[in-house]
Design a protein around this motif. Structure first.
Motif, PDB file in Angstrom:
ATOM      1  N   TYR A  25      31.231  35.946  28.302  1.00 48.19           N
ATOM      2  CA  TYR A  25      30.765  36.583  29.524  1.00 48.19           C
ATOM      3  C   TYR A  25      31.856  37.518  30.030  1.00 48.19           C
ATOM      4  CZ  TYR A  25      33.314  32.727  31.816  1.00 48.19           C
ATOM      5  OH  TYR A  25      34.261  31.824  32.209  1.00 48.19           O
ATOM      6  N   VAL A  26      31.457  38.433  30.885  1.00 52.88           N
ATOM      7  CA  VAL A  26      32.377  39.424  31.448  1.00 52.88           C
ATOM      8  C   VAL A  26      32.364  39.245  32.964  1.00 52.88           C
ATOM      9  CG1 VAL A  26      32.899  41.883  31.644  1.00 52.88           C
ATOM     10  CG2 VAL A  26      31.761  41.018  29.594  1.00 52.88           C
ATOM     11  N   ARG A  27      33.554  39.225  33.549  1.00 46.72           N
ATOM     12  CA  ARG A  27      33.628  39.086  34.999  1.00 46.72           C
ATOM     13  C   ARG A  27      34.676  40.045  35.550  1.00 46.72           C
ATOM     14  NH1 ARG A  27      36.389  33.122  35.367  1.00 46.72           N
ATOM     15  NH2 ARG A  27      38.375  33.696  34.442  1.00 46.72           N
ATOM     16  N   PRO A  28      34.503  40.469  36.797  1.00 42.87           N
ATOM     17  CA  PRO A  28      35.495  41.355  37.413  1.00 42.87           C
ATOM     18  C   PRO A  28      36.815  40.618  37.565  1.00 42.87           C
ATOM     19  CG  PRO A  28      33.679  40.889  38.938  1.00 42.87           C
ATOM     20  CD  PRO A  28      33.394  40.166  37.678  1.00 42.87           C
ATOM     21  N   PHE A  29      37.902  41.357  37.419  1.00 41.63           N
ATOM     22  CA  PHE A  29      39.212  40.724  37.546  1.00 41.63           C
ATOM     23  C   PHE A  29      39.959  41.322  38.724  1.00 41.63           C
ATOM     24  CE2 PHE A  29      43.672  40.011  36.291  1.00 41.63           C
ATOM     25  CZ  PHE A  29      43.645  38.632  36.332  1.00 41.63           C
ATOM     26  N   GLU A  30      40.627  42.424  38.514  1.00 45.62           N
ATOM     27  CA  GLU A  30      41.316  43.093  39.612  1.00 45.62           C
ATOM     28  C   GLU A  30      40.622  44.413  39.882  1.00 45.62           C
ATOM     29  OE1 GLU A  30      45.450  43.245  38.627  1.00 45.62           O
ATOM     30  OE2 GLU A  30      45.741  41.130  39.053  1.00 45.62           O
ATOM     31  N   GLN A  31      41.250  45.289  40.598  1.00 40.78           N
ATOM     32  CA  GLN A  31      40.615  46.508  41.085  1.00 40.78           C
ATOM     33  C   GLN A  31      39.773  47.230  40.037  1.00 40.78           C
ATOM     34  OE1 GLN A  31      43.861  48.711  42.677  1.00 40.78           O
ATOM     35  NE2 GLN A  31      43.884  47.572  44.580  1.00 40.78           N
ATOM     36  N   ASP A  32      40.371  47.683  38.985  1.00 38.09           N
ATOM     37  CA  ASP A  32      39.618  48.440  37.979  1.00 38.09           C
ATOM     38  C   ASP A  32      39.664  47.737  36.624  1.00 38.09           C
ATOM     39  OD1 ASP A  32      42.289  48.882  37.537  1.00 38.09           O
ATOM     40  OD2 ASP A  32      42.022  50.960  36.899  1.00 38.09           O
ATOM     41  N   GLN A  33      39.708  46.424  36.642  1.00 36.67           N
ATOM     42  CA  GLN A  33      39.760  45.654  35.399  1.00 36.67           C
ATOM     43  C   GLN A  33      38.642  44.623  35.349  1.00 36.67           C
ATOM     44  OE1 GLN A  33      43.607  43.852  35.096  1.00 36.67           O
ATOM     45  NE2 GLN A  33      44.542  45.698  34.277  1.00 36.67           N
TER      46      GLN A  33
END
Length: 67
Positions: A28-36
């Motif tokens: 799965y893909v999840r948001p991490f930091e600002q643009d990552q």
């Protein structure tokens, strides 16, 4: 074994397409930091690990799998 890869959102779209093309589906893909974003892979076979490693080399990432 859980594998995590963090990357920029611009690269994530292309990387995601290649991962799907190689038949890797347990992630799965999840948001991490600002643009990552962070890809989290669950229970990859050895063959899938090699495919993932090969795919990451195209993007100048190096994957080291430690057991």
């Amino acid at each position: 074994m859980e594998i995590r890869i963090r990357t920029e959102t611009g690269i994530a779209t292309r990387l995601n397409k290649e991962i799907v093309r190689h038949g890797i589906s347990k992630y799965y893909v999840r948001p991490f930091e600002q643009d990552q974003v962070e890809f989290v892979f669950l229970s990859l076979s050895e063959h899938q690990q090699r495919l993932l490693s090969y795919t990451l080399k195209k993007y100048s990432y190096i994957a080291t799998f430690i057991r």
